[in-house]
Design an enzyme around this catalytic site. Sequence first.
Site, PDB file in Angstrom:
ATOM      1  N   LYS A 186      22.476  -2.885 -10.532  1.00 51.20           N
ATOM      2  CA  LYS A 186      22.426  -4.340 -10.695  1.00 51.20           C
ATOM      3  C   LYS A 186      22.999  -4.734 -12.053  1.00 51.20           C
ATOM      4  O   LYS A 186      22.983  -3.934 -12.982  1.00 51.20           O
ATOM      5  CB  LYS A 186      20.958  -4.807 -10.664  1.00 51.20           C
ATOM      6  CG  LYS A 186      20.277  -4.748  -9.321  1.00 51.20           C
ATOM      7  CD  LYS A 186      18.834  -5.263  -9.443  1.00 51.20           C
ATOM      8  CE  LYS A 186      18.086  -5.185  -8.128  1.00 51.20           C
ATOM      9  NZ  LYS A 186      18.646  -6.053  -7.085  1.00 51.20           N
ATOM     10  N   ARG A 195      14.347  -1.907   2.342  1.00 53.14           N
ATOM     11  CA  ARG A 195      14.342  -1.696   3.795  1.00 53.14           C
ATOM     12  C   ARG A 195      14.356  -0.208   4.125  1.00 53.14           C
ATOM     13  O   ARG A 195      13.848   0.206   5.158  1.00 53.14           O
ATOM     14  CB  ARG A 195      15.530  -2.429   4.434  1.00 53.14           C
ATOM     15  CG  ARG A 195      16.875  -1.928   3.990  1.00 53.14           C
ATOM     16  CD  ARG A 195      17.991  -2.903   4.273  1.00 53.14           C
ATOM     17  NE  ARG A 195      18.014  -4.006   3.299  1.00 53.14           N
ATOM     18  CZ  ARG A 195      18.919  -4.981   3.302  1.00 53.14           C
ATOM     19  NH1 ARG A 195      19.854  -5.029   4.239  1.00 53.14           N
ATOM     20  NH2 ARG A 195      18.872  -5.932   2.395  1.00 53.14           N
ATOM     21  N   ASP A 206      21.235  -0.498  -3.497  1.00 53.41           N
ATOM     22  CA  ASP A 206      20.361  -1.600  -3.926  1.00 53.41           C
ATOM     23  C   ASP A 206      19.621  -2.232  -2.744  1.00 53.41           C
ATOM     24  O   ASP A 206      18.709  -3.025  -2.932  1.00 53.41           O
ATOM     25  CB  ASP A 206      21.195  -2.656  -4.670  1.00 53.41           C
ATOM     26  CG  ASP A 206      20.327  -3.580  -5.506  1.00 53.41           C
ATOM     27  OD1 ASP A 206      19.128  -3.281  -5.672  1.00 53.41           O
ATOM     28  OD2 ASP A 206      20.859  -4.598  -5.991  1.00 53.41           O
ATOM     29  N   ASP A 237      13.343  -1.699  -9.679  1.00 59.62           N
ATOM     30  CA  ASP A 237      14.564  -1.646  -8.875  1.00 59.62           C
ATOM     31  C   ASP A 237      15.794  -1.898  -9.746  1.00 59.62           C
ATOM     32  O   ASP A 237      16.147  -3.037 -10.025  1.00 59.62           O
ATOM     33  CB  ASP A 237      14.480  -2.693  -7.748  1.00 59.62           C
ATOM     34  CG  ASP A 237      15.719  -2.670  -6.859  1.00 59.62           C
ATOM     35  OD1 ASP A 237      16.515  -1.710  -6.973  1.00 59.62           O
ATOM     36  OD2 ASP A 237      15.882  -3.606  -6.051  1.00 59.62           O
ATOM     37  N   GLU A 285      17.362  -0.949  -1.048  1.00 63.34           N
ATOM     38  CA  GLU A 285      16.449   0.192  -0.966  1.00 63.34           C
ATOM     39  C   GLU A 285      15.117  -0.148  -0.308  1.00 63.34           C
ATOM     40  O   GLU A 285      14.474   0.707   0.267  1.00 63.34           O
ATOM     41  CB  GLU A 285      16.209   0.775  -2.362  1.00 63.34           C
ATOM     42  CG  GLU A 285      15.106   0.085  -3.192  1.00 63.34           C
ATOM     43  CD  GLU A 285      15.387  -1.389  -3.503  1.00 63.34           C
ATOM     44  OE1 GLU A 285      16.572  -1.790  -3.475  1.00 63.34           O
ATOM     45  OE2 GLU A 285      14.431  -2.140  -3.759  1.00 63.34           O
ATOM     46  N   ASP A 327       9.118  -5.702  -8.215  1.00 66.68           N
ATOM     47  CA  ASP A 327       9.562  -5.310  -6.879  1.00 66.68           C
ATOM     48  C   ASP A 327       8.488  -4.535  -6.097  1.00 66.68           C
ATOM     49  O   ASP A 327       8.733  -4.105  -4.974  1.00 66.68           O
ATOM     50  CB  ASP A 327      10.855  -4.491  -6.986  1.00 66.68           C
ATOM     51  CG  ASP A 327      11.815  -4.747  -5.830  1.00 66.68           C
ATOM     52  OD1 ASP A 327      11.654  -5.769  -5.149  1.00 66.68           O
ATOM     53  OD2 ASP A 327      12.712  -3.903  -5.604  1.00 66.68           O
ATOM     54  N   LYS A 352       6.088  -3.171   0.381  1.00 70.87           N
ATOM     55  CA  LYS A 352       7.172  -2.556  -0.384  1.00 70.87           C
ATOM     56  C   LYS A 352       6.694  -2.332  -1.816  1.00 70.87           C
ATOM     57  O   LYS A 352       6.371  -3.278  -2.521  1.00 70.87           O
ATOM     58  CB  LYS A 352       8.417  -3.460  -0.369  1.00 70.87           C
ATOM     59  CG  LYS A 352       9.501  -3.060  -1.402  1.00 70.87           C
ATOM     60  CD  LYS A 352      10.731  -3.961  -1.337  1.00 70.87           C
ATOM     61  CE  LYS A 352      11.717  -3.635  -2.474  1.00 70.87           C
ATOM     62  NZ  LYS A 352      12.910  -4.500  -2.472  1.00 70.87           N
TER      63      LYS A 352
END
Length: 486
Positions: free
Chosen positions: A265, A339, A335, A258, A337, A276, A253
Amino acid sequence: MDVTITREPKVAKADHLFVLIAENSKPDVAVAAQAMKAIADAGFTGKAEESLTTVAGEPKKITLLGIGKQEAITIRILRTALYSVAKMAKKQRDRNIIVVLPYSVAKLDADATTRVAAAALSGSDYKYDTYITKKEDKSLPISAQFVPPEGVDAKRAKQLDLEAKAVAAGVRTVRDLGNAPGNLVTATFIGHRAEEVAKEIGIKCTVYGKREIEKMKMGGLLAVNKGSAEEPRFIVLEYAPRKATKHVALVGKGITFDSGGISIKPSDKMEEMKFDMCGAAAVIGTIQAAAMLALPVRVTGVIASTDNLPSGSAYKPGDIITTMSGKTIEIVNTDAEGRVILSDALHYASELKPDHIIDYATLTGACVVALASEAAGLFSNNDELAQKLIECGERVGERLWRLPEWDDYKELIHSEWADMKNSGGRWGGATTAAVFLKEFVNCPSWAHLDIAGTAYAEHETSREGRGATGAGVRVTVAFLESLARS
Ligand code: BES
Ligand code: MN
Ligand code: ZN
């Protein structure tokens, strides 16, 4: 720290000699014979965290560091001791040090102990100081001669030295990429860095741009990228040694920042979301180490990268997207994101028909709630693979803890409007994320490592500094080595 494993350290060159000593033991350490004799008189017992420094002639200083009971020495205890060695050496501006470890970790042989310890020592003084402009605040390079426990002869020392350097280099790559700020580390930057590493180690690297990603119909990666001013990247690294019999795909990933997107967030600690992309970095670092070690295993790295930002063009809750696999996703939370981009990367990796797929992702806060930073969450559709990874983790001091990915949880991501939705809500958050990923995996031996809690240290601990840790590299290198042996 530049570490050399040696049986015969050059004492005259050293500013500072460190000896790790277990409780009530008097190991035979030739380079510090005087000091060793005086241990008991000085009242030094070797209890954990006890230390005693004497001013000597050659080397200039000798420090004894207690590591507790010999039969209870763990990798973790070694890491703590080596981290204090580095801190002391830094503070005292030592440039050349010697570190003597007279014992093995209770559950490891001398070889394995040496490699783990030497690699840990290499990273012990690490600090990301690229943007520190004051000279006196920058750390000076330190050279260390590491004297391994008995049982490691000069020839083994040389080999282990190369191995420790490979692991340390991989970890270093991850830490540098992870710690670097989000304005520098964009998806484009990760692509360049992957190409750079590939060139260094002589492997193939393909970086796909937005056009090609569109052609491949990677609707997940494109959706998350919609809010961004930066282009996405899809990166494939191929280490394919001729003698390989097994093929492992590593999937990462690579969210370079993020913000949560439209489901934004809270701003508190949002800066941590530059980390991230640590899954992507772990893939690059692991392949780097595997190639440096010349492991006879084919390894393909697959990385999906973009940032996740809100804007007028951003993907939104309620949107339905079609992924490369053809499966559709209803977005209920922008959020979640990671996956969404991994859906395409895992599908792509499955198409390669590798023997094993392992993915690395700072995927869920829920995993951090469950395990904090002591272990990464492990999810797998294959008991044998899961067991093997856990064992490899134990051997290198990178704990993995298995959590379920039972189909029963699929109900939680059921969607009225699409094949699934991208969030199952709060309960079982780490598991529902894994169950979502599983929908895009077509491989009987897959493991997902949720490294949200282990990829970076929020604060300095007794074992390591703040920031990216290199999570994933050590355990995966150990796993690839175990495949090479079998
Ligand atoms: N990158 C985060 C997960 C994360 C959280 C990593 C804390 C490191 C520390 C991920 O993209 C995320 O935001 N996950 C959400 C999922 C939720 C919306 C279903 C989460 O964990 O809150
Ligand atoms: Mn997120
Ligand atoms: Zn994320």
